[in-house]
Design a protein around this motif. Structure first.
Motif, PDB file in Angstrom:
ATOM      1  N   PHE A 177       0.864  -1.179   0.000  1.00  0.00           N
ATOM      2  CA  PHE A 177       0.000   0.000   0.000  1.00  0.00           C
ATOM      3  C   PHE A 177       0.899   1.227   0.000  1.00  0.00           C
ATOM      4  O   PHE A 177       1.870   1.305   0.769  1.00  0.00           O
ATOM      5  N   ALA A 178       0.610   2.190  -0.879  1.00  0.00           N
ATOM      6  CA  ALA A 178       1.399   3.424  -0.933  1.00  0.00           C
ATOM      7  C   ALA A 178       0.505   4.629  -0.685  1.00  0.00           C
ATOM      8  O   ALA A 178      -0.654   4.659  -1.129  1.00  0.00           O
ATOM      9  N   PHE A 179       1.053   5.605   0.028  1.00  0.00           N
ATOM     10  CA  PHE A 179       0.351   6.854   0.333  1.00  0.00           C
ATOM     11  C   PHE A 179       1.244   7.996  -0.130  1.00  0.00           C
ATOM     12  O   PHE A 179       2.382   8.128   0.328  1.00  0.00           O
ATOM     13  N   CYS A 180       0.745   8.809  -1.055  1.00  0.00           N
ATOM     14  CA  CYS A 180       1.529   9.937  -1.574  1.00  0.00           C
ATOM     15  C   CYS A 180       0.681  11.203  -1.503  1.00  0.00           C
ATOM     16  O   CYS A 180      -0.534  11.159  -1.710  1.00  0.00           O
ATOM     17  N   MET A 181       1.343  12.325  -1.212  1.00  0.00           N
ATOM     18  CA  MET A 181       0.646  13.599  -1.145  1.00  0.00           C
ATOM     19  C   MET A 181       1.513  14.678  -1.756  1.00  0.00           C
ATOM     20  O   MET A 181       2.727  14.718  -1.523  1.00  0.00           O
ATOM     21  N   THR A 182       0.888  15.527  -2.557  1.00  0.00           N
ATOM     22  CA  THR A 182       1.618  16.643  -3.156  1.00  0.00           C
ATOM     23  C   THR A 182       0.736  17.877  -3.129  1.00  0.00           C
ATOM     24  O   THR A 182      -0.498  17.776  -3.161  1.00  0.00           O
ATOM     25  N   THR A 183       1.350  19.035  -3.042  1.00  0.00           N
ATOM     26  CA  THR A 183       0.593  20.286  -3.061  1.00  0.00           C
ATOM     27  C   THR A 183       1.325  21.302  -3.918  1.00  0.00           C
ATOM     28  O   THR A 183       2.557  21.295  -3.994  1.00  0.00           O
ATOM     29  N   ALA A 184       0.562  22.145  -4.592  1.00  0.00           N
ATOM     30  CA  ALA A 184       1.164  23.143  -5.479  1.00  0.00           C
ATOM     31  C   ALA A 184       0.150  24.246  -5.729  1.00  0.00           C
ATOM     32  O   ALA A 184      -1.031  24.126  -5.377  1.00  0.00           O
ATOM     33  N   ASP A 185       0.608  25.342  -6.332  1.00  0.00           N
ATOM     34  CA  ASP A 185      -0.317  26.396  -6.735  1.00  0.00           C
ATOM     35  C   ASP A 185      -1.283  25.820  -7.768  1.00  0.00           C
ATOM     36  O   ASP A 185      -0.908  24.976  -8.586  1.00  0.00           O
ATOM     37  N   MET A 186      -2.508  26.264  -7.715  1.00  0.00           N
ATOM     38  CA  MET A 186      -3.535  25.738  -8.604  1.00  0.00           C
ATOM     39  C   MET A 186      -3.355  26.331  -9.987  1.00  0.00           C
ATOM     40  O   MET A 186      -3.492  27.536 -10.200  1.00  0.00           O
ATOM     41  N   LEU A 187      -3.024  25.477 -10.935  1.00  0.00           N
ATOM     42  CA  LEU A 187      -2.805  25.905 -12.310  1.00  0.00           C
ATOM     43  C   LEU A 187      -3.775  25.169 -13.229  1.00  0.00           C
ATOM     44  O   LEU A 187      -4.178  24.048 -12.938  1.00  0.00           O
ATOM     45  N   PRO A 188      -4.133  25.800 -14.344  1.00  0.00           N
ATOM     46  CA  PRO A 188      -4.985  25.084 -15.307  1.00  0.00           C
ATOM     47  C   PRO A 188      -4.264  23.829 -15.763  1.00  0.00           C
ATOM     48  O   PRO A 188      -3.094  23.876 -16.130  1.00  0.00           O
ATOM     49  N   GLU A 189      -4.947  22.706 -15.720  1.00  0.00           N
ATOM     50  CA  GLU A 189      -4.297  21.446 -16.064  1.00  0.00           C
ATOM     51  C   GLU A 189      -5.322  20.492 -16.656  1.00  0.00           C
ATOM     52  O   GLU A 189      -6.427  20.338 -16.151  1.00  0.00           O
ATOM     53  N   LYS A 190      -4.933  19.856 -17.742  1.00  0.00           N
ATOM     54  CA  LYS A 190      -5.793  18.826 -18.311  1.00  0.00           C
ATOM     55  C   LYS A 190      -5.688  17.592 -17.436  1.00  0.00           C
ATOM     56  O   LYS A 190      -4.608  17.039 -17.251  1.00  0.00           O
ATOM     57  N   GLU A 191      -6.807  17.190 -16.867  1.00  0.00           N
ATOM     58  CA  GLU A 191      -6.792  16.083 -15.917  1.00  0.00           C
ATOM     59  C   GLU A 191      -6.544  14.752 -16.615  1.00  0.00           C
ATOM     60  O   GLU A 191      -7.055  14.500 -17.708  1.00  0.00           O
ATOM     61  N   SER A 192      -5.753  13.909 -15.960  1.00  0.00           N
ATOM     62  CA  SER A 192      -5.537  12.549 -16.428  1.00  0.00           C
ATOM     63  C   SER A 192      -6.273  11.616 -15.495  1.00  0.00           C
ATOM     64  O   SER A 192      -6.210  11.759 -14.287  1.00  0.00           O
ATOM     65  N   GLY A 193      -6.980  10.658 -16.055  1.00  0.00           N
ATOM     66  CA  GLY A 193      -7.652   9.702 -15.198  1.00  0.00           C
ATOM     67  C   GLY A 193      -9.134   9.616 -15.485  1.00  0.00           C
ATOM     68  O   GLY A 193      -9.693  10.405 -16.244  1.00  0.00           O
ATOM     69  N   ASN A 194      -9.769   8.631 -14.887  1.00  0.00           N
ATOM     70  CA  ASN A 194     -11.193   8.415 -15.063  1.00  0.00           C
ATOM     71  C   ASN A 194     -11.943   9.085 -13.919  1.00  0.00           C
ATOM     72  O   ASN A 194     -12.014   8.551 -12.815  1.00  0.00           O
ATOM     73  N   SER A 195     -12.494  10.280 -14.171  1.00  0.00           N
ATOM     74  CA  SER A 195     -13.199  11.019 -13.132  1.00  0.00           C
ATOM     75  C   SER A 195     -14.492  10.303 -12.773  1.00  0.00           C
ATOM     76  O   SER A 195     -15.257   9.892 -13.647  1.00  0.00           O
ATOM     77  N   ILE A 196     -14.726  10.158 -11.469  1.00  0.00           N
ATOM     78  CA  ILE A 196     -15.953   9.500 -11.011  1.00  0.00           C
ATOM     79  C   ILE A 196     -16.751  10.425 -10.095  1.00  0.00           C
ATOM     80  O   ILE A 196     -17.544   9.974  -9.282  1.00  0.00           O
ATOM     81  N   MET A 197     -16.535  11.735 -10.279  1.00  0.00           N
ATOM     82  CA  MET A 197     -17.247  12.720  -9.467  1.00  0.00           C
ATOM     83  C   MET A 197     -18.673  12.949  -9.956  1.00  0.00           C
ATOM     84  O   MET A 197     -19.572  13.218  -9.179  1.00  0.00           O
ATOM     85  N   MET A 198     -18.857  12.864 -11.256  1.00  0.00           N
ATOM     86  CA  MET A 198     -20.156  13.225 -11.822  1.00  0.00           C
ATOM     87  C   MET A 198     -20.695  12.080 -12.672  1.00  0.00           C
ATOM     88  O   MET A 198     -19.961  11.225 -13.149  1.00  0.00           O
ATOM     89  N   GLY A 199     -22.002  12.070 -12.899  1.00  0.00           N
ATOM     90  CA  GLY A 199     -22.595  11.067 -13.756  1.00  0.00           C
ATOM     91  C   GLY A 199     -22.738   9.727 -13.066  1.00  0.00           C
ATOM     92  O   GLY A 199     -22.791   9.637 -11.840  1.00  0.00           O
ATOM     93  N   ASN A 200     -22.779   8.677 -13.851  1.00  0.00           N
ATOM     94  CA  ASN A 200     -23.004   7.335 -13.343  1.00  0.00           C
ATOM     95  C   ASN A 200     -21.699   6.723 -12.846  1.00  0.00           C
ATOM     96  O   ASN A 200     -20.932   6.136 -13.613  1.00  0.00           O
ATOM     97  N   ALA A 201     -21.429   6.868 -11.546  1.00  0.00           N
ATOM     98  CA  ALA A 201     -20.172   6.382 -10.974  1.00  0.00           C
ATOM     99  C   ALA A 201     -20.028   4.875 -11.134  1.00  0.00           C
ATOM    100  O   ALA A 201     -18.938   4.365 -11.419  1.00  0.00           O
ATOM    101  N   MET A 202     -21.127   4.143 -10.952  1.00  0.00           N
ATOM    102  CA  MET A 202     -21.069   2.685 -11.060  1.00  0.00           C
ATOM    103  C   MET A 202     -20.596   2.265 -12.448  1.00  0.00           C
ATOM    104  O   MET A 202     -19.760   1.375 -12.601  1.00  0.00           O
ATOM    105  N   ALA A 203     -21.140   2.912 -13.459  1.00  0.00           N
ATOM    106  CA  ALA A 203     -20.771   2.572 -14.835  1.00  0.00           C
ATOM    107  C   ALA A 203     -19.311   2.904 -15.104  1.00  0.00           C
ATOM    108  O   ALA A 203     -18.600   2.165 -15.796  1.00  0.00           O
TER     109      ALA A 203
END
Length: 457
Positions: free
Chosen positions: A287-313
């Motif tokens: 198990f790995a735990f990583c944390m990073t912080t930085a100034d908020m810059l416009p960034e194209k997100e990488s990954g499968n967002s599960i915040m909105m819509g049909n999370a189960m799908a």
């Protein structure tokens, strides 16, 4: 694993007091290789040899640190931290494993593999940086050791509270290496002060099945949609507990929740220098735990967002993609592309991904880690690498009998006769000019595997 580590003069960094001690550490490990094969004498002889190796390594670290201080090396504090991590966390964890497994041949080989890999990688990357004057930037934002230790203890306690696991931290410099089949979870917060906080939790799949799966009384050995959704909410609770240690996050809002493939995780992880990057052995999986912080810059997100819509799908699609990738990878040749240029890595990945399983690495150390964790069929290696040159990485691969038969082809930006002659002096399995058109590079790689199939390479 063979019974000899081969010292190569390329491991010398040009500082006598350091090079002399590196050779001695190699000799001690070679003795341990030999003793590990003697079943009747193994436990007590190996115990004494491990003790001698540890004492000598500690003494060498101190001498090396004194030298760095004497020449005013800018990366001294980072280097000391890497030494301390190996001395106080990695070595004790390996020693406990040796004791628990009663110095079996398997445990001795594991100890040797980790120590040899660490020693070679550290010599050719961090130690070479001493004479080149370059600092290792990946760890420049790590928080002080005391804070790392407190966070490590907190996570161990939380894992015990939630899952009754007897975990131990085995590294506070986790470099994003792949371990087994993993689930990569990313939670992003933003604050009123326009700061962006990112938490990464990496679970070995078996860990999720054995912990959350046991609560749900599932008999499946694979991560299902139901199990993954339970794991998501457990992960958010876990991060919520960790978040309470950072006052700046008191009123922070969740911006996004993502599930990443390993390739996505690797690319995101390489963009930032983490404040915490901790790796744990839980007894049921890593198990790995990583944390990073930085100034908020416009960034194209990488990954499968599960915040909105049909999370189960979306979760179902993520798991299906993971399974499909595993099935496809079983029948594909693996290619590791090593280059310090992210642009070149992207070009090569896009060029090869339809027909090959492509891994990438930006340094000699990450290349060796990738080879150990996910052995490739071919390494495409940038000859003009900074700090650790392409020929040095080739020597690292050739020096280990377990990997010496891996095909290595140099990528070079120079195609004149003299440059090609220098490349071929190191006896790679071939070379490719970066000046070739992409289709021509792909064609040459396809032909290489066809020749290898028929034994003509």
């Amino acid at each position: 694993m063979e019974n000899q580590l081969v010292w190569n003069e390329r491991y010398n960094i040009g500082v006598h007091v350091i090079d002399r001690e590196h050779k001695k550490l190699f000799r001690i490990l070679n003795k341990l290789f030999a003793f590990g094969q003697q079943e009747t004498k193994r436990p007590w002889v190996c115990r004494e040899t491990v003790k001698y190796f540890k004492e000598h390594a500690i003494s060498h670290f101190l001498e090396e640190e004194e030298y760095m201080a004497s020449v005013g090396y800018a990366g001294l504090d980072t280097h000391i931290r890497i030494h301390r991590n190996f001395r106080e966390i990695t070595l004790p964890a390996l020693e406990r494993e040796l004791e628990q497994m009663e110095y079996s041949e398997e445990s001795v080989n594991h100890f040797l593999g980790v120590c040899a890999g660490w020693l070679i990688g550290h010599t050719l990357i961090e130690d070479q940086a001493i004479v080149s004057g370059e600092n290792i930037k990946q760890w420049e934002n790590l928080l002080p050791e005391e804070e790392q230790a407190v966070m490590g203890q907190t996570i161990v306690s939380q894992l015990h509270t939630m899952f009754q696991l007897e975990s131990r931290m085995i590294s506070n410099c986790y470099g994003g290496e792949k371990f087994g089949d993993g689930i990569y979870y990313r939670l992003i917060y933003t604050t009123r002060e326009k700061k962006r906080w990112e938490f990464f939790l990496v679970f070995e799949e078996g860990l999720i099945v054995s912990t959350i799966g046991s609560v749900l009384e599932t008999k499946s050995k694979a991560v299902s949609v139901m199990l993954m959704n339970a794991a998501r909410y457990t992960a958010r609770q876990f991060v919520g507990h960790m978040k309470s240690f950072f006052p700046a996050l008191k009123e922070a809002e969740v911006k996004d929740e993502q599930l990443l493939t390993y390739d996505q995780f690797e690319k995101v992880f390489e963009k930032h220098s983490p404040q915490y990057s901790l790796l744990f052995d839980t007894g049921e999986g890593y198990f790995a735990f990583c944390m990073t912080t930085a100034d908020m810059l416009p960034e194209k997100e990488s990954g499968n967002s599960i915040m909105m819509g049909n999370a189960m799908a979306k979760v179902e699609k993520y798991l299906e993609q993971n399974q499909a990738k595993k099935r496809t990878a079983e029948h594909r040749k693996k290619i590791l592309v090593v280059d310090d240029s992210n642009f070149m890595l992207t070009v090569m990945q896009d060029l090869l991904k339809d027909d090959y399983e492509v891994q990438t690495a930006t340094s000699g150390l990450s290349a060796i880690r990738s080879i150990v964790l996910n052995r490739p069929d071919l390494v495409l290696l940038d000859y003009e690498m900074p700090v650790c040159k392409g020929n040095q990485i080739l020597e690292m691969i050739r020096a280990d009998a377990e990997f010496s038969d891996i095909s290595v082809v140099f990528l070079t930006g120079k195609a004149d006769r003299e440059s090609v002659r220098k490349v071929l002096e190191f006896k790679p399995d071939g070379y490719l000019s970066k000046a070739l058109k992409p289709d021509a590079i792909k064609d040459e790689i396809d032909k290489f595997f066809e020749r290898k199939k028929h034994g003509s390479v």
